[in-house]
Write an enzyme that holds these catalytic residues in place. Structure first.
Site, short mmCIF file in Angstrom:
data_model
loop_
_atom_site.label_atom_id
_atom_site.label_comp_id
_atom_site.label_asym_id
_atom_site.label_seq_id
_atom_site.Cartn_x
_atom_site.Cartn_y
_atom_site.Cartn_z
N ALA A 259 0.86 -1.18 0.00
CA ALA A 259 0.00 0.00 0.00
C ALA A 259 0.90 1.23 0.00
O ALA A 259 1.64 1.47 0.95
CB ALA A 259 -0.91 0.00 1.23
N MET A 260 0.86 2.01 -1.08
CA MET A 260 1.78 3.14 -1.27
C MET A 260 0.99 4.44 -1.24
O MET A 260 0.24 4.76 -2.17
CB MET A 260 2.55 2.97 -2.57
CG MET A 260 3.33 1.65 -2.62
SD MET A 260 4.29 1.43 -4.15
CE MET A 260 5.59 2.64 -3.90
N GLY B 289 2.18 7.46 -1.22
CA GLY B 289 2.86 8.58 -1.87
C GLY B 289 3.87 9.24 -0.95
O GLY B 289 4.54 10.20 -1.32
N GLY B 290 4.01 8.71 0.27
CA GLY B 290 4.97 9.23 1.22
C GLY B 290 6.24 8.40 1.27
O GLY B 290 6.33 7.34 0.64
N ASP C 288 7.60 6.77 3.88
CA ASP C 288 7.54 5.53 4.67
C ASP C 288 7.04 4.35 3.84
O ASP C 288 7.64 3.28 3.84
CB ASP C 288 6.65 5.73 5.90
CG ASP C 288 7.23 6.72 6.89
OD1 ASP C 288 8.46 6.78 7.01
OD2 ASP C 288 6.45 7.43 7.54
N SER C 289 5.93 4.54 3.14
CA SER C 289 5.37 3.43 2.36
C SER C 289 6.26 3.07 1.18
O SER C 289 6.34 1.91 0.78
CB SER C 289 3.96 3.76 1.89
OG SER C 289 3.94 4.91 1.07
N CYS D 258 -10.13 4.01 9.59
CA CYS D 258 -9.54 3.77 8.28
C CYS D 258 -8.69 2.50 8.28
O CYS D 258 -8.78 1.67 7.37
CB CYS D 258 -8.72 4.97 7.84
SG CYS D 258 -8.07 4.85 6.16
N GLY E 261 3.66 1.22 5.44
CA GLY E 261 4.78 1.95 6.03
C GLY E 261 4.58 2.31 7.48
O GLY E 261 5.26 3.20 7.99
N CYS F 298 -7.36 13.66 7.07
CA CYS F 298 -7.12 13.82 5.63
C CYS F 298 -8.28 14.46 4.90
O CYS F 298 -8.09 15.17 3.91
CB CYS F 298 -6.77 12.48 5.00
SG CYS F 298 -8.12 11.27 4.95
#
Length: 386
Positions: free
Chosen positions: A6-7, A9-10, A12-13, A101, A125, A199
Site C-alpha cells: 500500500a503506497m 505517496g509518502g 515511509d510506504s 480507516c 509503512g 485527511c
C-alpha cells in the site's frame, strides 16, 4: 510471497515497498484513491491521498521496478470513515478516523480484495513490529523508534488481519534512517513532509466542516448541577476538555476557568466544570477486539466464570491517544448492567479529558493486546459515569 504494498505517496510506504522487494517477495504497489475530488485533500503538509500523492507513489513504484495500480475506495471510505465520523460527533462522541480507516479500509476492504486476488500479505509503512511466537501466533508490538511508534492506530487489527500484515519499518531505529535510505535509493519522496491532521479536513477546521454537515441547534451550557451558565449554537462543535470559545455568561463561583466535561446530544446540552473533573479513573467499551490471541489464550489472564468469554482482572497499560504516554492499569472483561460484555479498564493514575468515542488500546509490555471504543467513563472526582 506475493505482497501488495500500500503506497500512500509518502516516504515511509515507499521504503516499506522497497524493503519487501529486497526481501525477495513478488511485490505489487497500489495507491488508494479515497476521494472523488482528490485535489481537495491536501494543504501543505495537511491531508493525504491527493493526485500529487498518487503520482509520487507511481514514481516510487517505477523506481523500484514493480507494477502499480490505483484502487478506488472512495465510496467505501465515505461510508465507513467519513459518515461514521459525522455520526459519532452527532451522538456527542469524539471519534478517531485513522483507527476506522485502518480497521475498515486498509486492513479490511483492501486486505479482502488482496486475498481474493491471490496476495499473501499487505505491506504498509506503519511503524510497528510483528513478533511470531514458537507456536506460530503473531503478536503486534511497538516499533523500535518510540517517537514514531504507530502501534496505537493499529490496535484495531484482529488475529486474522495480523496473519496477513507486514510492517517492514518496524525495527527501524529512526525516521532519519528511512529518509536516508530513500535518498540512497533515488526515491523523490525522500524529503517529502509527513501528512498531518484529518485527511478529509485539510484546512484543520473540524468545527466548520461539521457545521456544514450537522445542522447546528442552539442549546444550553450547564454546570454539573444542571444550572445554565451559558448558551451555544451547536453542541457538536464542542469536545471534552475544551476551554476556549465557551462564552459563558455566568462565571464560576471560585473564578476559575471551566472546561467541557460532557456533550449531551439528546438534550442538546454541553456540561462544563472545573479542570479536576476531567480526571477519569475508569473507562469501558463494548466494541472491543484482541490483536492476536486473547488474554486468556495468551496466558496473561484467566477466564472469569461469571459469564461466557468474561476475563478476570489483569495488569496492563492503557493508551487513549496516538501520542499519549501509556499509564499502568488493570483491565477485565465483564457484563455491564445491560448484560453486555465490555472491556473495562481502571487506571492507577487518572487520565485527563477522556471522551466517549476515543479508542483505548491495551498494552502488556510492548505488545498490543487489544482495544475498545470508549462508551463511558467514570470521573476520579465524582465517580459519576458519563
Amino acid at each position: 510471497m506475493k505482497v501488495l504494498a500500500a503506497m500512500s505517496g509518502g516516504v515511509d510506504s515507499a521504503v516499506a515497498a522497497a524493503r519487501a522487494v529486497d526481501a525477495g517477495h513478488d511485490v505489487v504497489g497500489v495507491h488508494l484513491a479515497l476521494s472523488r475530488m482528490p485535489g481537495t485533500l491536501r494543504s501543505g503538509a495537511r491531508g493525504c491521498c491527493t493526485i500529487e500523492d498518487s503520482l509520487d507513489a507511481r514514481r516510487a513504484a517505477e523506481r523500484l521496478g514493480i507494477p502499480f495500480y490505483v484502487w478506488d475506495f472512495s465510496e467505501r471510505f465515505r461510508d465507513d470513515v467519513i459518515d461514521d465520523f459525522i455520526a459519532e460527533y452527532a451522538a456527542g462522541r469524539t471519534p478517531n478516523p485513522c483507527m476506522r480507516c485502518n480497521e475498515r479500509i486498509k486492513f479490511a476492504a483492501v486486505l479482502e480484495k488482496a486475498l481474493a486476488l491471490g496476495f499473501d500479505a499487505v505491506a504498509t509503512g506503519h511503524y510497528a513490529h510483528i513478533v511470531t511466537d514458537e507456536a506460530g501466533h503473531r503478536e503486534l508490538h511497538r516499533a523500535s523508534d518510540e517517537a514514531k511508534d504507530q502501534s496505537y492506530v493499529l490496535g484495531v487489527l484482529t488475529s486474522e488481519q495480523l496473519a496477513h500484515a507486514m510492517f517492514p519499518l518496524g525495527t527501524t531505529p529512526s525516521k532519519a534512517v528511512v529518509r536516508a535510505e530513500a535518498s540512497e535509493r533515488g526515491l523523490t519522496v525522500a524529503q517529502k513532509p509527513d501528512s498531518h491532521d484529518i485527511c478529509f479536513i485539510p484546512d484543520g477546521d473540524t468545527r466548520g466542516w461539521l457545521a456544514d454537515r450537522i445542522p447546528p441547534a442552539a442549546g444550553a451550557i450547564v454546570d454539573r448541577e444542571g444550572t445554565q451558565v451559558g448558551a451555544h449554537e451547536g453542541a457538536t462543535s464542542f469536545t471534552v476538555g475544551q476551554r476556549r470559545g465557551l462564552n459563558l455568561g455566568v462565571p464560576a463561583p471560585d473564578g476559575r476557568p471551566r472546561f467541557v466535561l460532557e456533550v449531551r446530544p439528546r438534550s442538546n446540552e454541553v456540561v462544563v466544570g472545573p479542570r479536576e473533573a476531567l480526571a477519569v479513573r475508569e473507562l469501558a467499551g463494548a466494541r472491543f477486539t484482541w490483536a492476536g490471541l486473547d488474554p486468556v489464550a495468551s496466558g496473561i489472564a484467566v477466564a472469569d466464570a461469571s459469564a461466557p468469554d468474561a476475563v478476570a482482572e489483569f495488569a496492563c497499560e492503557v493508551q487513549v491517544r496516538a501520542h499519549a504516554d501509556p499509564v499502568p492499569a488493570r483491565a477485565r472483561v465483564a457484563e455491564n448492567d445491560e448484560a453486555v460484555l465490555e472491556l473495562g479498564v481502571t487506571v492507577d493514575e487518572p487520565l485527563d479529558g477522556v471522551a466517549p468515542g476515543q479508542t483505548a488500546v491495551i498494552y502488556v509490555g510492548t505488545r498490543v493486546l487489544g482495544q475498545c471504543t470508549i462508551d463511558r467513563t467514570v470521573s476520579a472526582v465524582t465517580a459519576t459515569a458519563s
